[in-house]
Design an enzyme around this catalytic site. Structure first.
Site, PDB file in Angstrom:
ATOM      1  N   LYS A   1      25.935  26.629  -8.313  1.00 20.29           N
ATOM      2  CA  LYS A   1      26.656  26.380  -9.556  1.00 20.29           C
ATOM      3  C   LYS A   1      26.125  27.339 -10.612  1.00 20.29           C
ATOM      4  O   LYS A   1      24.929  27.365 -10.900  1.00 20.29           O
ATOM      5  CB  LYS A   1      26.440  24.932  -9.994  1.00 20.29           C
ATOM      6  CG  LYS A   1      27.167  24.589 -11.281  1.00 20.29           C
ATOM      7  CD  LYS A   1      27.048  23.106 -11.573  1.00 20.29           C
ATOM      8  CE  LYS A   1      27.755  22.753 -12.854  1.00 20.29           C
ATOM      9  NZ  LYS A   1      27.525  21.346 -13.221  1.00 20.29           N
TER      10      LYS A   1
ATOM     11  N   ARG B   1      33.906  20.748 -21.256  1.00 18.23           N
ATOM     12  CA  ARG B   1      32.992  20.145 -22.235  1.00 18.23           C
ATOM     13  C   ARG B   1      33.779  19.414 -23.323  1.00 18.23           C
ATOM     14  O   ARG B   1      33.321  18.405 -23.845  1.00 18.23           O
ATOM     15  CB  ARG B   1      32.030  21.190 -22.779  1.00 18.23           C
ATOM     16  CG  ARG B   1      31.230  21.767 -21.605  1.00 18.23           C
ATOM     17  CD  ARG B   1      29.895  22.371 -21.918  1.00 18.23           C
ATOM     18  NE  ARG B   1      29.316  22.852 -20.656  1.00 18.23           N
ATOM     19  CZ  ARG B   1      28.621  23.963 -20.515  1.00 18.23           C
ATOM     20  NH1 ARG B   1      28.375  24.714 -21.570  1.00 18.23           N
ATOM     21  NH2 ARG B   1      28.136  24.306 -19.340  1.00 18.23           N
TER      22      ARG B   1
ATOM     23  N   LYS C   1      30.726  26.960  -7.248  1.00 17.57           N
ATOM     24  CA  LYS C   1      31.416  26.646  -8.490  1.00 17.57           C
ATOM     25  C   LYS C   1      30.979  27.578  -9.600  1.00 17.57           C
ATOM     26  O   LYS C   1      29.765  27.753  -9.752  1.00 17.57           O
ATOM     27  CB  LYS C   1      31.049  25.201  -8.848  1.00 17.57           C
ATOM     28  CG  LYS C   1      31.565  24.739 -10.167  1.00 17.57           C
ATOM     29  CD  LYS C   1      31.073  23.348 -10.439  1.00 17.57           C
ATOM     30  CE  LYS C   1      31.601  22.931 -11.788  1.00 17.57           C
ATOM     31  NZ  LYS C   1      31.107  21.656 -12.187  1.00 17.57           N
TER      32      LYS C   1
ATOM     33  N   ARG D   1      22.831  26.335 -20.336  1.00 21.97           N
ATOM     34  CA  ARG D   1      22.194  25.708 -19.174  1.00 21.97           C
ATOM     35  C   ARG D   1      21.530  26.748 -18.276  1.00 21.97           C
ATOM     36  O   ARG D   1      21.403  26.553 -17.077  1.00 21.97           O
ATOM     37  CB  ARG D   1      23.245  24.955 -18.357  1.00 21.97           C
ATOM     38  CG  ARG D   1      24.116  23.976 -19.143  1.00 21.97           C
ATOM     39  CD  ARG D   1      24.744  22.975 -18.181  1.00 21.97           C
ATOM     40  NE  ARG D   1      25.825  22.190 -18.755  1.00 21.97           N
ATOM     41  CZ  ARG D   1      25.659  21.187 -19.618  1.00 21.97           C
ATOM     42  NH1 ARG D   1      24.451  20.865 -20.056  1.00 21.97           N
ATOM     43  NH2 ARG D   1      26.700  20.523 -20.059  1.00 21.97           N
TER      44      ARG D   1
ATOM     45  N   SER E   1      37.611  24.046 -15.025  1.00 21.59           N
ATOM     46  CA  SER E   1      38.505  23.843 -16.172  1.00 21.59           C
ATOM     47  C   SER E   1      38.992  25.149 -16.794  1.00 21.59           C
ATOM     48  O   SER E   1      40.167  25.280 -17.139  1.00 21.59           O
ATOM     49  CB  SER E   1      37.782  23.001 -17.225  1.00 21.59           C
ATOM     50  OG  SER E   1      36.567  23.616 -17.626  1.00 21.59           O
TER      51      SER E   1
END
Ligand code: PBG
Length: 330
Positions: A199, A209, A251, A220, A277
């Site tokens: 990820k 978000r 991802k 992150r 998204s």
């Protein structure tokens, strides 16, 4: 030019020939719909940056799951959006039996039984008041092992609520082995782990978000991977498999097809890819402007992810794509 001996175009001469020569088909059972359930709303709320996607009530997510089952989709992956007041520094609403995600899992399982695979995102960012995927020390650093302990609590609560699959997505080291041990302690030996193995710290998570009302400021990058790294994705997947992951994930999907192909080439377990998204929103925004043909790019994007080696695809297009795939692959 008539004496050219090799003419690959022969296989493209007409639709029947192309159908016969097609190497990749996307089947509904490979698709997993990510879906959001929100505390304290009495009607579904559209998410502005993800046209066509809503935050659901317990009732409407149960209906959505039933629809996934009846349409023959492979799975539904649930994300919880707690009330702002229920967020705290460690994300305790994530493992509370009456937390929104756990209530939704129980409700959805009661609705669909075994007719579709019910999955849960196992991560704290929706539940922490600071929006990080873990717990922090005084200087704001994410603590690995303390975070993993909370993922274990969350996964146990999700399995107890009825999840068939838990999906640890926080990228802490050792999370899969710890969750496996925690599930087994409770006798949830049949609950599977879909590890979000590779990820990346991606800008394409932006609309998500909004969707979960995440409070994150900052990024992150100390736990999610650097988009510059390809080998590292294979390494992360191999570690998760060694720790007992039943399936692994890459991802985002569309911009990481090289990583996906590498993982698929070496993984002994099923490989999932998550069309996130921002991949969804970007295609829709361009289609809304008339710059892309929505149906063609939905089918093409999913076909490309499957071609690169995904056995399963998480996509917000899952339901919309079904008639499109049927037309394109007829
Ligand atoms: C973490 C999580 C995220 C997504 C799925 N699980 C967000 C993040 O890591 O910031 C993103 C999914 C998407 O963008 O569609 N709980």
């Amino acid at each position: 030019m008539t004496d050219l001996p090799i003419r690959p175009r022969r296989l493209r001469t007409n639709a029947a020939m192309r159908r016969l020569a097609a190497e990749t088909r996307v089947h509904p059972r490979q698709l997993i719909l990510p879906a959001f359930v929100r505390e304290g709303i009495d009607a579904p709320r559209p998410i502005e940056s993800m046209p066509g996607v809503s935050q659901h009530t317990l009732d409407s997510i149960a209906r959505l799951a039933a629809r996934c089952a009846s349409e023959g989709i492979g799975g539904i992956m649930l994300f919880g959006v707690p009330a702002q007041d229920d967020k705290d520094a460690e994300g305790s609403a994530a493992w509370a039996e009456d937390g929104i995600l756990n209530r939704a899992l129980a409700r959805v399982r009661a609705e669909v039984g075994e007719s579709v695979v019910v999955m849960a995102d196992t991560c704290l960012d929706e539940f922490t008041d600071h929006g990080h995927c873990g717990v922090l020390d005084d200087s704001g650093r994410i603590l690995n092992d303390e975070t993993v302990q909370r993922y274990v609590r969350m996964a146990r609560a999700q399995a107890a609520a009825g999840a068939h699959v838990v999906g640890p997505s926080g990228m802490m080291d050792g999370q899969v082995a710890a969750i496996r041990a925690g599930l087994d302690t409770d006798g949830h030996t049949d609950t599977a782990i879909l590890a979000y193995s590779a990820k990346y710290a991606s800008g394409f998570f932006g609309p998500f978000r909004d969707a979960v009302g995440c409070s994150l400021t900052g990024d992150r990058r100390t736990y999610q991977q650097d988009p510059a790294n390809r080998r590292e994705g294979v390494r992360e997947a191999a570690l998760d498999i060694a720790e007992g992951a039943d399936a692994v994930m890459v991802k985002p999907a569309g911009y990481y097809l090289d990583v996906l192909a590498d993982v698929a080439a070496t993984s002994p377990v099923p490989v999932a890819a998550y069309q996130v998204s921002g991949e969804y929103a970007a295609l829709i925004a361009a289609a809304e402007r008339g710059w892309l043909d929505r149906e063609r790019v939905v089918v093409e994007s999913l076909t490309s992810i499957a071609r690169a080696g995904a056995d399963q695809i998480l996509t917000y297009f899952a339901l919309e794509a079904l008639p499109m795939l049927e037309r394109a692959q007829a």
